[in-house]
Motif scaffolding. Structure first.
Motif, PDB file in Angstrom:
ATOM      1  N   ARG A  78       0.852  -1.182   0.000  1.00  0.00           N
ATOM      2  CA  ARG A  78       0.000   0.000   0.000  1.00  0.00           C
ATOM      3  C   ARG A  78       0.897   1.244   0.000  1.00  0.00           C
ATOM      4  O   ARG A  78       1.658   1.473   0.953  1.00  0.00           O
ATOM      5  CB  ARG A  78      -0.929   0.019   1.227  1.00  0.00           C
ATOM      6  N   LEU A 135      -4.239  -5.570   3.994  1.00  0.00           N
ATOM      7  CA  LEU A 135      -4.492  -4.206   4.436  1.00  0.00           C
ATOM      8  C   LEU A 135      -5.625  -3.624   3.594  1.00  0.00           C
ATOM      9  O   LEU A 135      -5.820  -4.022   2.442  1.00  0.00           O
ATOM     10  CB  LEU A 135      -3.236  -3.353   4.265  1.00  0.00           C
ATOM     11  N   PRO A 136      -6.401  -2.681   4.141  1.00  0.00           N
ATOM     12  CA  PRO A 136      -7.415  -2.017   3.315  1.00  0.00           C
ATOM     13  C   PRO A 136      -6.763  -1.389   2.088  1.00  0.00           C
ATOM     14  O   PRO A 136      -5.613  -0.928   2.135  1.00  0.00           O
ATOM     15  CB  PRO A 136      -7.988  -0.951   4.250  1.00  0.00           C
ATOM     16  N   CYS A 139      -5.596   2.788   3.109  1.00  0.00           N
ATOM     17  CA  CYS A 139      -5.416   2.751   4.560  1.00  0.00           C
ATOM     18  C   CYS A 139      -4.610   3.924   5.092  1.00  0.00           C
ATOM     19  O   CYS A 139      -4.531   4.123   6.302  1.00  0.00           O
ATOM     20  CB  CYS A 139      -4.753   1.439   4.978  1.00  0.00           C
ATOM     21  N   ALA A 147      -1.608   5.223   9.425  1.00  0.00           N
ATOM     22  CA  ALA A 147      -2.409   4.288   8.645  1.00  0.00           C
ATOM     23  C   ALA A 147      -3.436   3.647   9.570  1.00  0.00           C
ATOM     24  O   ALA A 147      -3.218   3.508  10.781  1.00  0.00           O
ATOM     25  CB  ALA A 147      -1.535   3.219   7.997  1.00  0.00           C
ATOM     26  N   LEU A 149      -6.054   0.226   9.985  1.00  0.00           N
ATOM     27  CA  LEU A 149      -6.334  -1.124   9.507  1.00  0.00           C
ATOM     28  C   LEU A 149      -7.250  -1.833  10.501  1.00  0.00           C
ATOM     29  O   LEU A 149      -7.411  -1.395  11.635  1.00  0.00           O
ATOM     30  CB  LEU A 149      -5.038  -1.910   9.313  1.00  0.00           C
ATOM     31  N   LEU A 183     -12.667  -1.513   8.107  1.00  0.00           N
ATOM     32  CA  LEU A 183     -12.454  -0.281   7.353  1.00  0.00           C
ATOM     33  C   LEU A 183     -12.709  -0.539   5.870  1.00  0.00           C
ATOM     34  O   LEU A 183     -12.110  -1.442   5.282  1.00  0.00           O
ATOM     35  CB  LEU A 183     -11.023   0.225   7.554  1.00  0.00           C
TER      36      LEU A 183
END
Length: 513
Positions: A78, A135-136, A139, A147, A149, A183
């Motif tokens: 990310r 992870l989103p 994020c 960040a 998560l 999220l």
């Protein structure tokens, strides 16, 4: 997009299977995850222990560079909004197929990597470790420093705020009445999430992330307000294994938890449906599960057991199950049942088991050890013969890891290992089963071959045990899909009602049907 053309990128090594791609900060390359697939591929679903790395492919030169560790399992890259930092998850190779992960960060200009959050062996009140599979997609906060998560924290799934410079973590949702937060996205510091509980379907909520250091308390604004299920309640139970009372520092002495869902008191004492989860390295977090809520509406109490080895309780708990499958997980589940029978208004003469995959493995062991205790059992994609999985499962490595043995691709099972696998399998003690058993299996299951259920079904029927097998031609391991899930639930519910007897009253005061 302008030329309506599609091309395959060149330069990716032949021994890698690429995925999870995104543009590099300068748009001159692609960052992706590469999984080693030689000498052959192993199952990847719910397996965070496969050798993989974060790669950068330069589109001009065709050069492909490994950015993460050589011998690790990395995924979920990310990129920060300013393009300077790259977050990703990293785990160890082999062993448990899901485990506590590290959060790593790479500085793009220098290609230097640091560990932001390390593996947690023993959880604390503040932080129990990272266990999410990804992870989103978005994020990062707008400051490219923080960040957000979501990850299991014991029997909850919470939202965590991570400061990548201070390497600190803040739980944004600890203590909230909802037990599961996820999220959806974080854009321009606008948080969009869902929250749910065992008796409440998911709500969509939003919030604005305050400046650093002032995140708590976070004010959530509901976009919709889903009502709770009338009369249904839930609680989290803590269970201490006997060894932990004698020596809290002993290996495997960690406490574990179980979630209890209860119908209205008008039906007390309730019949109890016991559900150990599959995996085994998974977790029953306190989220909305329509099938479990529906069982409560039918008048059943439901016990969701997070035995030692579950996610969210530290890496030491996960490791404690290795070499102890069929023993520790079975004993933990029965210990949770005995504790809840002592403390809650439940009917000890109307107990049932409902489980899938490794949870079904635990349930079958309980039927062999407690042949007169449970009066009904409904299983999905059951593991009944560990030995037979060696040549049929897409994760043959787990059969060795579960016994505490190392795995290699060229490994051939030894006589003593074969004997141990068979002795740890419920099929070896199937003659002890007297409880009516319903089996639901998918013909296309690659994780647990449906022949496991066929073998068990024939043994039970031959010995006069009431048994029924439902065969889903297009079903996989999860038996997913609306029609399949509905069919499985209806048949399981009918099986429980038939063999446990009708709960005395439904939640509306009308006699249950």
């Amino acid at each position: 997009m302008e030329g309506s053309s599609v091309s395959v990128l060149e330069g990716i090594p032949e021994h890698l299977s690429p995925g999870q791609a995104l543009w590099s900060p300068d748009d001159r390359g692609v960052v992706f995850v590469g999984w080693w697939h030689e000498p052959f591929r192993l199952g990847l679903s719910a397996c965070s222990n496969r050798r993989s790395g974060i790669f950068h492919l330069d589109l001009a030169s065709g050069h492909c560079e490994l950015l993460s560790a050589e011998h690790a399992a990395a995924c979920s890259p990310r990129l920060s909004p300013d393009g300077r930092r790259l977050l990703y998850l990293e785990g160890c190779l082999g062993g448990p197929h899901r485990q506590c992960l590290r959060l790593r960060m790479l500085t793009w200009l220098t290609k230097q990597t640091v560990t932001v959050l390390d593996v947690v062996q023993e959880p604390t009140e503040a932080f129990a470790g990272l266990y999410g599979e990804a992870l989103p997609l978005r994020c990062w906060a707008a400051d490219s420093r923080r960040a957000v998560l979501s990850t299991p924290q014991r029997s909850r799934t919470d939202l965590l705020l991570v400061d990548t410079e201070a390497t600190t973590v803040t739980n944004l949702t600890a203590g909230s009445p909802e037990g599961c937060w996820e999220l959806l996205t974080l854009q321009w510091d606008l948080l969009v999430a869902t929250c749910s509980a065992p008796h409440r379907p998911p709500n969509l909520v939003v919030s604005v992330l305050p400046p650093a250091g002032r995140e708590l308390p976070l004010c959530w604004v509901p976009v919709e307000n889903t009502p709770t299920l009338p009369g249904v309640t839930w609680k989290t139970l803590t269970v201490w294994p006997p060894c932990s009372r004698q020596s809290p520092t002993a290996h495997g002495a960690q406490a574990f938890e179980a979630l209890l869902l209860s119908p209205p008191d008008s039906t007390a004492p309730h019949p109890l449906v016991v559900c150990p989860h599959g995996g085994p390295h998974a977790v029953f977090d306190a989220r909305w599960r329509p099938s479990m809520a529906a069982l409560c509406r039918l008048g059943f109490a439901v016990l969701l057991v997070n035995y030692r080895g579950s996610l969210g309780f530290g890496q030491a708990s996960i490791s404690s199950l290795l070499s102890c499958v069929g023993e520790q997980d079975v004993e933990d589940t029965q210990l949770a049942v005995e504790q809840v029978l002592r403390s809650e208004p439940l009917d000890p003469h109307r107990l049932a088991l409902l489980a899938g995959s490794h949870g079904a493995f635990i349930a079958l062991h309980l039927l062999t050890r407690e042949p007169d205790r449970y009066h009904a059992c409904a299983l999905r994609s059951p593991v009944s013969n560990l030995l037979a999985l060696l040549g049929t499962s897409d994760i043959p490595d787990w059969r060795y890891a579960s016994l505490g043995l190392p795995y290699s691709f060229e490994r051939v099972p030894r006589v003593e290992e074969v004997a141990t696998m068979l002795l740890r399998s419920p099929i070896a003690q199937a003659a002890q089963v007297r409880t009516p058993v319903l089996l639901c299996v998918g013909a296309r299951d690659r994780r647990v071959s449906p022949t496991q259920a066929l073998e068990l079904y024939r043994v039970l029927r031959a010995r006069g045990v009431p048994a029924r097998l439902l065969w889903y031609p297009d079903g996989g391991h999860a038996l997913a899909g609306v029609e399949t899930e509905v069919n499985v639930f209806v048949n399981c519910a009918r099986w429980l009602l038939r063999h446990l007897g009708q709960p005395r009253w439904g939640v509306t005061g009308q006699h249950s049907s």
